[in-house]
Design a protein around this motif. Structure first.
Motif, short mmCIF file in Angstrom:
data_model
loop_
_atom_site.label_atom_id
_atom_site.label_comp_id
_atom_site.label_asym_id
_atom_site.label_seq_id
_atom_site.Cartn_x
_atom_site.Cartn_y
_atom_site.Cartn_z
N TYR A 345 0.84 -1.20 0.00
CA TYR A 345 0.00 0.00 0.00
C TYR A 345 0.88 1.25 0.00
CZ TYR A 345 -3.42 3.48 1.51
OH TYR A 345 -4.22 4.58 1.60
N HIS A 346 0.59 2.18 -0.93
CA HIS A 346 1.32 3.44 -0.99
C HIS A 346 0.42 4.52 -1.59
CE1 HIS A 346 4.65 6.24 -1.24
NE2 HIS A 346 4.42 6.41 -2.54
N GLU A 347 0.11 5.53 -0.78
CA GLU A 347 -0.67 6.69 -1.21
C GLU A 347 -1.98 6.29 -1.87
OE1 GLU A 347 1.81 9.17 -3.60
OE2 GLU A 347 3.08 9.78 -1.90
N GLY A 348 -2.70 5.39 -1.24
CA GLY A 348 -4.05 5.06 -1.68
C GLY A 348 -4.17 3.94 -2.67
N SER A 349 -3.07 3.33 -3.08
CA SER A 349 -3.14 2.24 -4.07
C SER A 349 -2.13 1.16 -3.69
CB SER A 349 -2.86 2.76 -5.48
OG SER A 349 -1.57 3.34 -5.54
N CYS A 350 -2.28 0.00 -4.31
CA CYS A 350 -1.40 -1.14 -4.07
C CYS A 350 -0.38 -1.22 -5.20
CB CYS A 350 -2.21 -2.43 -3.98
SG CYS A 350 -3.39 -2.46 -2.60
N VAL A 351 0.91 -1.18 -4.86
CA VAL A 351 1.99 -1.18 -5.85
C VAL A 351 2.89 -2.38 -5.59
CG1 VAL A 351 1.91 1.32 -6.14
CG2 VAL A 351 3.42 0.32 -4.41
N GLU A 352 3.73 -2.71 -6.61
CA GLU A 352 4.64 -3.85 -6.49
C GLU A 352 5.99 -3.45 -5.93
OE1 GLU A 352 4.87 -5.76 -10.23
OE2 GLU A 352 2.78 -6.47 -10.22
N HIS A 353 6.37 -2.18 -6.09
CA HIS A 353 7.68 -1.71 -5.61
C HIS A 353 7.47 -0.38 -4.87
CE1 HIS A 353 9.62 -4.74 -8.13
NE2 HIS A 353 8.83 -4.35 -9.12
N CYS A 354 8.28 -0.19 -3.84
CA CYS A 354 8.17 1.03 -3.03
C CYS A 354 9.15 2.08 -3.54
CB CYS A 354 8.46 0.72 -1.57
SG CYS A 354 7.22 -0.36 -0.81
N PRO A 355 8.82 3.33 -3.51
CA PRO A 355 9.71 4.40 -4.02
C PRO A 355 10.82 4.73 -3.04
CG PRO A 355 7.70 5.35 -3.17
CD PRO A 355 7.53 3.86 -3.07
N THR A 356 11.69 5.64 -3.44
CA THR A 356 12.78 6.10 -2.58
C THR A 356 12.22 6.74 -1.31
OG1 THR A 356 13.99 6.59 -4.60
CG2 THR A 356 14.92 7.44 -2.58
N PHE A 357 13.00 6.66 -0.26
CA PHE A 357 12.62 7.13 1.09
C PHE A 357 11.57 6.22 1.72
CE2 PHE A 357 14.08 10.96 -1.12
CZ PHE A 357 15.06 11.41 -0.25
N HIS A 358 11.34 5.04 1.15
CA HIS A 358 10.40 4.07 1.71
C HIS A 358 11.03 2.68 1.67
CE1 HIS A 358 7.73 7.42 0.69
NE2 HIS A 358 6.87 6.93 1.56
N TYR A 359 10.47 1.77 2.44
CA TYR A 359 10.93 0.38 2.46
C TYR A 359 9.70 -0.53 2.50
CZ TYR A 359 9.77 0.29 7.44
OH TYR A 359 9.10 0.34 8.63
N GLN A 360 9.92 -1.81 2.24
CA GLN A 360 8.82 -2.76 2.17
C GLN A 360 8.53 -3.36 3.55
OE1 GLN A 360 9.86 -5.71 -0.78
NE2 GLN A 360 9.61 -4.28 -2.50
N GLN A 361 7.34 -3.10 4.06
CA GLN A 361 6.86 -3.71 5.31
C GLN A 361 6.04 -4.94 4.93
OE1 GLN A 361 6.37 0.15 8.30
NE2 GLN A 361 4.58 -0.89 7.52
N LYS A 362 6.67 -6.08 4.88
CA LYS A 362 5.98 -7.27 4.43
C LYS A 362 5.02 -7.83 5.47
CE LYS A 362 9.52 -8.72 1.11
NZ LYS A 362 10.38 -9.84 0.64
N PHE A 363 5.19 -7.47 6.72
CA PHE A 363 4.28 -8.00 7.75
C PHE A 363 2.89 -7.40 7.66
CE2 PHE A 363 6.60 -4.46 9.61
CZ PHE A 363 5.58 -3.69 10.16
N ASN A 364 2.75 -6.25 6.99
CA ASN A 364 1.41 -5.69 6.76
C ASN A 364 1.26 -5.12 5.36
OD1 ASN A 364 3.03 -3.40 7.03
ND2 ASN A 364 1.44 -2.22 8.10
N TRP A 365 2.19 -5.50 4.44
CA TRP A 365 2.10 -5.14 3.03
C TRP A 365 1.86 -3.64 2.86
CZ3 TRP A 365 4.20 -9.04 0.91
CH2 TRP A 365 3.92 -10.34 1.34
N ARG A 366 2.89 -2.92 3.30
CA ARG A 366 2.82 -1.47 3.26
C ARG A 366 4.19 -0.90 2.90
NH1 ARG A 366 -0.31 2.98 5.48
NH2 ARG A 366 0.86 4.84 4.90
N CYS A 367 4.24 0.17 2.16
CA CYS A 367 5.48 0.90 1.93
C CYS A 367 5.70 1.80 3.13
CB CYS A 367 5.41 1.72 0.64
SG CYS A 367 5.45 0.73 -0.86
N GLY A 368 6.56 1.34 4.03
CA GLY A 368 6.83 2.13 5.22
C GLY A 368 7.77 3.29 4.92
N LYS A 369 7.61 4.35 5.66
CA LYS A 369 8.43 5.54 5.45
C LYS A 369 9.71 5.43 6.27
CE LYS A 369 8.18 10.57 5.40
NZ LYS A 369 7.35 11.76 5.72
N CYS A 370 10.85 5.72 5.62
CA CYS A 370 12.11 5.73 6.35
C CYS A 370 12.13 6.87 7.36
CB CYS A 370 13.28 5.88 5.37
SG CYS A 370 13.49 4.48 4.24
#
Length: 437
Positions: A345-370
């Motif tokens: 999840y990133h900014e209201g939609s589900c994406v396959e890759h997270c952008p810069t300044f973010h990382y993959q939170q696989k435990f809740n499928w979210r692009c976490g913010k650094c």
């Protein structure tokens, strides 16, 4: 003899002259104007025109207006009389901070609606003193003004009037303008023992409702709600029953849900890795205003709690009465779902890759913010590389995995500017020498 001959030669009154043809005889006719007004000046055509205009205007009026005009004429003698009323009726409560706030009436006072005459005003427990403002609409006057059966002799008695907690007082008002009309105002001060919330609304929940509706007056202790998929903060709004209540909104618990939630061992081994960045970097926000449009016409608070995807948050609303003795807790269990496996999840939609300044939170499928000033990170509390330096600041990676922002010397910008200017001048001189010499 001459006079007699003259008389004989002239036609007699009402007769005819000799040699003139005989006029036919008509019987006299009775005119309507002659009957109604006589044979004087009242029988002129002007009166007939006036009566005709009056009849036409009466026929052109709608039936309701004709009935109202007739009733007004029967009651007050020709003019449509209006009952005397008030032009101004307000109550201002004084808070301990010396701030005056207008307190609404039940039902609301409307000077253009004279049908209401009885009102109730409820002061907060914190409002020990109040001021009453009352004025009659001209040309009416206040013919009687009393409080609890006693006449008020001066308007100064309406300023900073004191009312004990849980007490009530009744004002009787009479307005006179030909006729008289009475008004009643009941002012009550809350006792300070209320633990009630007059309103509780989950603004970001699905349908903006709890699974079980909230009803004021029922001391329910627990509610459940499902958070909207696109909202990162759960917002709940509640209305105070008394301005003296002390209400605290905080997070009492959090837990993972979903198909990839970490185990207790993983969470114990990596205490930061399996904590959502959103809930660690954002905080609970509380905004409180005095809202005259709320059900209690008093303070309204809005609490915003961060909640990540595939998480459940327990929000506690802890109520302390105005007397600082009684207390009550209301618990809200809020659940939020997220994206499917292998999408983030990133900014209201589900994406396959997270952008810069973010990382993959696989435990809740979210692009976490650094963390702050971190460009690449393992998780929100462990940075791998800080962001690039700028003219004014440089960023260093610390031993605890965070980035520190260091201010460059105050005159460094002028040093860099001088360097760029010198290089530019040298380049221009080189070009000149190469072309012209």
């Amino acid at each position: 003899a001459a006079a007699a001959a003259a008389v004989a030669g002239s036609p007699a009154r009402g007769g005819r002259a000799r040699g003139s043809p005989r006029q036919p005889h008509h019987p006299p006719r009775c005119m309507a104007s002659d009957v109604g007004a006589g044979s004087g000046a009242g029988g002129s055509p002007h009166l007939r025109r006036f009566l005709l205009v009056v009849v036409v205007l009466a026929l052109c009026l709608p039936p309701g207006a004709r009935a109202a005009s007739a009733s007004g004429a029967a009651a007050g003698g020709g003019e449509g009389t209006k009952p005397p009323t008030l032009d101004d009726l307000k109550v201002f409560g004084l808070l301990p901070s010396n701030e005056q706030l207008q307190v609404p009436f039940f039902p609301p006072f409307d000077k253009w609606n004279p049908s209401l005459s009885d009102y109730i005003c409820k002061l907060d427990h914190a409002m020990e003193y109040f001021t009453l403002i009352i004025n009659a609409r001209a040309p009416g006057v206040l013919s009687e003004l009393g409080r609890d059966g006693k006449t008020i002799l001066s308007r100064q008695n309406l300023t900073r009037a004191r009312l004990a907690g849980g007490a009530r007082t009744v004002f009787e008002v009479e307005v006179t303008d030909g006729t008289s009309r009475r008004f009643t105002l009941v002012v009550e001060r809350r006792s300070g023992t209320s633990l009630e919330l007059l309103g509780l609304r989950p603004l970001t929940a699905v349908g903006q409702n709890f699974s079980v509706p909230y009803h004021p007056g029922e001391l329910q202790g627990q509610f459940e709600a499902e958070q909207s998929f696109h909202e990162d903060k759960f917002v709940v709004e509640y209305d105070f029953a008394d301005g003296g209540q002390d209400i605290e909104c905080r997070v009492d618990g959090r837990k993972h849900i979903g198909d990839n939630m970490p185990t207790k061992g993983q969470m114990a081994l990596h205490p930061y890795k399996y904590l959502p960045a959103l809930e660690q970097l954002e905080h609970v926000d509380l905004d409180s205003v005095f809202n005259l449009n709320s059900p209690g016409a008093g303070p309204t608070a809005r609490c915003s709690v961060p909640i990540d995807t595939w998480r459940q948050v327990e929000v506690g609303i802890h109520i302390h009465a105005a007397d600082k003795v009684s207390k009550r807790d209301v618990r809200l269990f809020v659940t939020r779902k997220g994206c499917a496996r292998n999408t983030f999840y990133h900014e209201g939609s589900c994406v396959e890759h997270c952008p810069t300044f973010h990382y993959q939170q696989k435990f809740n499928w979210r692009c976490g913010k650094c963390g702050r000033d971190c460009e690449f990170c393992e998780h929100w509390h462990h940075c791998v590389r800080c962001r690039r330096n700028t003219t004014m600041y440089r960023y260093e990676l610390m031993g605890d995995g965070t980035c520190q922002q260091i201010r460059v010397h105050a005159y460094r910008v002028y040093y860099d500017l001088a360097c760029y200017l010198g290089i530019s001048c040298a380049l221009l001189i080189s070009i000149y020498c190469f072309v012209c010499v």
